[in-house]
Scaffold this motif. Structure first.
Motif, PDB file in Angstrom:
ATOM      1  N   VAL A 262     -63.457 -17.227  10.692  1.00  0.00           N
ATOM      2  CA  VAL A 262     -63.744 -17.413  12.318  1.00  0.00           C
ATOM      3  C   VAL A 262     -65.362 -18.818  12.242  1.00  0.00           C
ATOM      4  O   VAL A 262     -65.757 -17.796  11.250  1.00  0.00           O
ATOM      5  CB  VAL A 262     -64.305 -16.489  12.989  1.00  0.00           C
ATOM      6  CG1 VAL A 262     -65.050 -16.946  14.161  1.00  0.00           C
ATOM      7  CG2 VAL A 262     -63.405 -15.661  13.259  1.00  0.00           C
ATOM      8  N   ALA A 263     -65.532 -19.750  11.322  1.00  0.00           N
ATOM      9  CA  ALA A 263     -65.975 -21.121  11.368  1.00  0.00           C
ATOM     10  C   ALA A 263     -66.997 -21.115  12.297  1.00  0.00           C
ATOM     11  O   ALA A 263     -67.417 -21.959  11.651  1.00  0.00           O
ATOM     12  CB  ALA A 263     -65.356 -21.661  10.238  1.00  0.00           C
ATOM     13  N   HIS A 264     -67.005 -21.176  13.456  1.00  0.00           N
ATOM     14  CA  HIS A 264     -67.584 -21.344  14.890  1.00  0.00           C
ATOM     15  C   HIS A 264     -69.550 -21.552  13.979  1.00  0.00           C
ATOM     16  O   HIS A 264     -69.511 -20.086  14.363  1.00  0.00           O
ATOM     17  CB  HIS A 264     -66.866 -21.120  15.859  1.00  0.00           C
ATOM     18  CG  HIS A 264     -65.675 -21.972  16.158  1.00  0.00           C
ATOM     19  ND1 HIS A 264     -65.729 -23.226  16.205  1.00  0.00           N
ATOM     20  CD2 HIS A 264     -64.914 -21.180  16.535  1.00  0.00           C
ATOM     21  CE1 HIS A 264     -64.025 -22.849  15.927  1.00  0.00           C
ATOM     22  NE2 HIS A 264     -63.965 -22.197  16.675  1.00  0.00           N
ATOM     23  N   GLY A 265     -70.121 -22.383  13.640  1.00  0.00           N
ATOM     24  CA  GLY A 265     -71.300 -22.349  13.989  1.00  0.00           C
ATOM     25  C   GLY A 265     -71.833 -21.277  12.139  1.00  0.00           C
ATOM     26  O   GLY A 265     -73.044 -20.544  12.052  1.00  0.00           O
ATOM     27  N   ARG A 266     -70.868 -21.412  11.388  1.00  0.00           N
ATOM     28  CA  ARG A 266     -70.991 -20.538  10.085  1.00  0.00           C
ATOM     29  C   ARG A 266     -71.268 -21.904   8.981  1.00  0.00           C
ATOM     30  O   ARG A 266     -70.553 -22.654   8.824  1.00  0.00           O
ATOM     31  CB  ARG A 266     -69.829 -19.579   9.605  1.00  0.00           C
ATOM     32  CG  ARG A 266     -70.042 -18.091   9.762  1.00  0.00           C
ATOM     33  CD  ARG A 266     -68.820 -16.799  10.102  1.00  0.00           C
ATOM     34  NE  ARG A 266     -68.832 -16.747   8.678  1.00  0.00           N
ATOM     35  CZ  ARG A 266     -67.866 -15.928   7.613  1.00  0.00           C
ATOM     36  NH1 ARG A 266     -67.066 -15.720   8.696  1.00  0.00           N
ATOM     37  NH2 ARG A 266     -68.108 -15.863   6.554  1.00  0.00           N
ATOM     38  N   ALA A 267     -71.162 -20.931   7.677  1.00  0.00           N
ATOM     39  CA  ALA A 267     -71.925 -22.121   6.707  1.00  0.00           C
ATOM     40  C   ALA A 267     -70.156 -21.605   5.945  1.00  0.00           C
ATOM     41  O   ALA A 267     -69.437 -20.309   6.015  1.00  0.00           O
ATOM     42  CB  ALA A 267     -72.922 -21.051   5.481  1.00  0.00           C
ATOM     43  N   PRO A 268     -69.832 -22.600   5.561  1.00  0.00           N
ATOM     44  CA  PRO A 268     -68.613 -22.496   5.387  1.00  0.00           C
ATOM     45  C   PRO A 268     -68.449 -21.616   4.156  1.00  0.00           C
ATOM     46  O   PRO A 268     -69.706 -21.308   3.198  1.00  0.00           O
ATOM     47  CB  PRO A 268     -68.537 -24.398   3.908  1.00  0.00           C
ATOM     48  CG  PRO A 268     -69.331 -24.924   4.805  1.00  0.00           C
ATOM     49  CD  PRO A 268     -70.892 -24.364   5.416  1.00  0.00           C
ATOM     50  N   VAL A 269     -67.262 -20.983   3.445  1.00  0.00           N
ATOM     51  CA  VAL A 269     -67.139 -19.825   2.540  1.00  0.00           C
ATOM     52  C   VAL A 269     -66.397 -20.355   1.713  1.00  0.00           C
ATOM     53  O   VAL A 269     -65.138 -20.962   1.624  1.00  0.00           O
ATOM     54  CB  VAL A 269     -66.274 -18.365   3.267  1.00  0.00           C
ATOM     55  CG1 VAL A 269     -67.406 -18.121   4.708  1.00  0.00           C
ATOM     56  CG2 VAL A 269     -64.912 -18.961   4.128  1.00  0.00           C
ATOM     57  N   PRO A 270     -66.487 -19.359   0.409  1.00  0.00           N
ATOM     58  CA  PRO A 270     -65.671 -20.299  -1.003  1.00  0.00           C
ATOM     59  C   PRO A 270     -64.906 -19.595  -0.855  1.00  0.00           C
ATOM     60  O   PRO A 270     -64.131 -18.531  -0.488  1.00  0.00           O
ATOM     61  CB  PRO A 270     -66.879 -19.350  -2.478  1.00  0.00           C
ATOM     62  CG  PRO A 270     -67.670 -18.525  -1.436  1.00  0.00           C
ATOM     63  CD  PRO A 270     -67.455 -19.650   0.193  1.00  0.00           C
ATOM     64  N   VAL A 271     -63.263 -20.027  -0.897  1.00  0.00           N
ATOM     65  CA  VAL A 271     -62.138 -19.775  -1.084  1.00  0.00           C
ATOM     66  C   VAL A 271     -61.082 -19.802  -2.213  1.00  0.00           C
ATOM     67  O   VAL A 271     -61.811 -21.137  -2.942  1.00  0.00           O
ATOM     68  CB  VAL A 271     -60.877 -20.431   0.362  1.00  0.00           C
ATOM     69  CG1 VAL A 271     -59.832 -20.158   0.031  1.00  0.00           C
ATOM     70  CG2 VAL A 271     -61.835 -19.780   1.086  1.00  0.00           C
ATOM     71  N   ARG A 272     -60.322 -19.360  -2.692  1.00  0.00           N
ATOM     72  CA  ARG A 272     -60.200 -19.643  -4.027  1.00  0.00           C
ATOM     73  C   ARG A 272     -58.235 -19.381  -3.738  1.00  0.00           C
ATOM     74  O   ARG A 272     -58.040 -18.045  -2.829  1.00  0.00           O
ATOM     75  CB  ARG A 272     -59.755 -18.960  -4.904  1.00  0.00           C
ATOM     76  CG  ARG A 272     -58.796 -18.787  -6.716  1.00  0.00           C
ATOM     77  CD  ARG A 272     -59.168 -17.913  -7.449  1.00  0.00           C
ATOM     78  NE  ARG A 272     -60.564 -18.481  -8.127  1.00  0.00           N
ATOM     79  CZ  ARG A 272     -61.054 -18.374  -9.167  1.00  0.00           C
ATOM     80  NH1 ARG A 272     -61.063 -17.117  -9.789  1.00  0.00           N
ATOM     81  NH2 ARG A 272     -62.120 -19.222 -10.028  1.00  0.00           N
ATOM     82  N   CYS A 273     -57.391 -20.346  -3.772  1.00  0.00           N
ATOM     83  CA  CYS A 273     -55.696 -19.661  -3.814  1.00  0.00           C
ATOM     84  C   CYS A 273     -54.937 -20.385  -5.085  1.00  0.00           C
ATOM     85  O   CYS A 273     -55.344 -21.472  -5.473  1.00  0.00           O
ATOM     86  CB  CYS A 273     -55.588 -20.633  -2.940  1.00  0.00           C
ATOM     87  SG  CYS A 273     -55.792 -22.008  -2.237  1.00  0.00           S
ATOM     88  N   GLY A 274     -54.189 -19.399  -4.967  1.00  0.00           N
ATOM     89  CA  GLY A 274     -52.747 -19.275  -6.096  1.00  0.00           C
ATOM     90  C   GLY A 274     -52.018 -19.727  -5.256  1.00  0.00           C
ATOM     91  O   GLY A 274     -51.292 -19.776  -3.991  1.00  0.00           O
ATOM     92  N   VAL A 275     -51.917 -21.234  -5.646  1.00  0.00           N
ATOM     93  CA  VAL A 275     -50.426 -21.799  -5.552  1.00  0.00           C
ATOM     94  C   VAL A 275     -48.971 -22.167  -6.858  1.00  0.00           C
ATOM     95  O   VAL A 275     -49.103 -22.625  -8.013  1.00  0.00           O
ATOM     96  CB  VAL A 275     -50.413 -23.683  -5.409  1.00  0.00           C
ATOM     97  CG1 VAL A 275     -49.133 -24.072  -4.577  1.00  0.00           C
ATOM     98  CG2 VAL A 275     -51.653 -23.501  -3.797  1.00  0.00           C
ATOM     99  N   PRO A 276     -48.306 -21.679  -5.763  1.00  0.00           N
ATOM    100  CA  PRO A 276     -47.006 -21.579  -7.147  1.00  0.00           C
ATOM    101  C   PRO A 276     -46.039 -23.299  -7.215  1.00  0.00           C
ATOM    102  O   PRO A 276     -45.690 -23.650  -6.049  1.00  0.00           O
ATOM    103  CB  PRO A 276     -46.070 -20.593  -6.612  1.00  0.00           C
ATOM    104  CG  PRO A 276     -46.007 -20.148  -5.558  1.00  0.00           C
ATOM    105  CD  PRO A 276     -47.809 -20.653  -5.084  1.00  0.00           C
ATOM    106  N   LEU A 277     -45.501 -23.147  -8.488  1.00  0.00           N
ATOM    107  CA  LEU A 277     -44.807 -24.934  -8.469  1.00  0.00           C
ATOM    108  C   LEU A 277     -43.505 -24.533  -8.648  1.00  0.00           C
ATOM    109  O   LEU A 277     -44.074 -24.381  -9.795  1.00  0.00           O
ATOM    110  CB  LEU A 277     -46.250 -25.916  -8.838  1.00  0.00           C
ATOM    111  CG  LEU A 277     -47.471 -25.910  -8.562  1.00  0.00           C
ATOM    112  CD1 LEU A 277     -48.392 -26.662  -9.110  1.00  0.00           C
ATOM    113  CD2 LEU A 277     -47.654 -26.325  -6.932  1.00  0.00           C
ATOM    114  N   PRO A 278     -42.762 -25.711  -8.341  1.00  0.00           N
ATOM    115  CA  PRO A 278     -41.318 -25.692  -8.964  1.00  0.00           C
ATOM    116  C   PRO A 278     -41.428 -26.476  -9.373  1.00  0.00           C
ATOM    117  O   PRO A 278     -42.767 -27.298 -10.963  1.00  0.00           O
ATOM    118  CB  PRO A 278     -40.755 -26.220  -8.439  1.00  0.00           C
ATOM    119  CG  PRO A 278     -41.420 -27.491  -7.014  1.00  0.00           C
ATOM    120  CD  PRO A 278     -42.708 -26.886  -6.809  1.00  0.00           C
TER     121      PRO A 278
END
Length: 107
Positions: free
Chosen positions: A22-38
């Motif tokens: 819930v980002a309304h009025g919040r500072a951005p948060v760090p995110v890490r996501c893994g992406v599998p590729l063909p």
């Protein structure tokens, strides 16, 4: 976090949905996501871009965490600051639309 890869010819688009942010009025948060590729899609991270829900390129870091036998990328980690719930990783574009400002380099 949920992601899916479109299998059409050309650049692949991976939808990234961040559950519970819930980002309304919040500072951005760090995110890490893994992406599998063909297998065979890309061999380096220069052909990776990240866009926000408006289609604008945003800064990110990409790290390869696994390779296929042909040395193409199997797993890719994306790190970025999230201020909304939806992003799109564009994989395999000749010109991914990134500007110099959207690339993050480490010394």
């Amino acid at each position: 976090m949920v992601g899916s890869i479109e299998t059409k010819a050309g650049p692949q688009r991976v939808d990234i949905t961040i559950d519970g942010l819930v980002a309304h009025g919040r500072a951005p948060v760090p995110v890490r996501c893994g992406v599998p590729l063909p297998e065979g899609l890309i061999v380096d991270t220069s052909r990776v871009g990240l866009q926000d829900s408006r289609g604008l390129s945003i800064p990110f870091q990409a790290a390869v965490t696994g390779y296929w036998p042909d040395r193409s990328i199997k797993w890719l980690n994306l790190d970025f600051l999230a201020d909304s719930n939806h992003y799109v990783a564009v994989i395999g574009a000749e010109n991914d639309g990134r500007t110099e400002e959207s690339r993050i380099f480490a010394d």
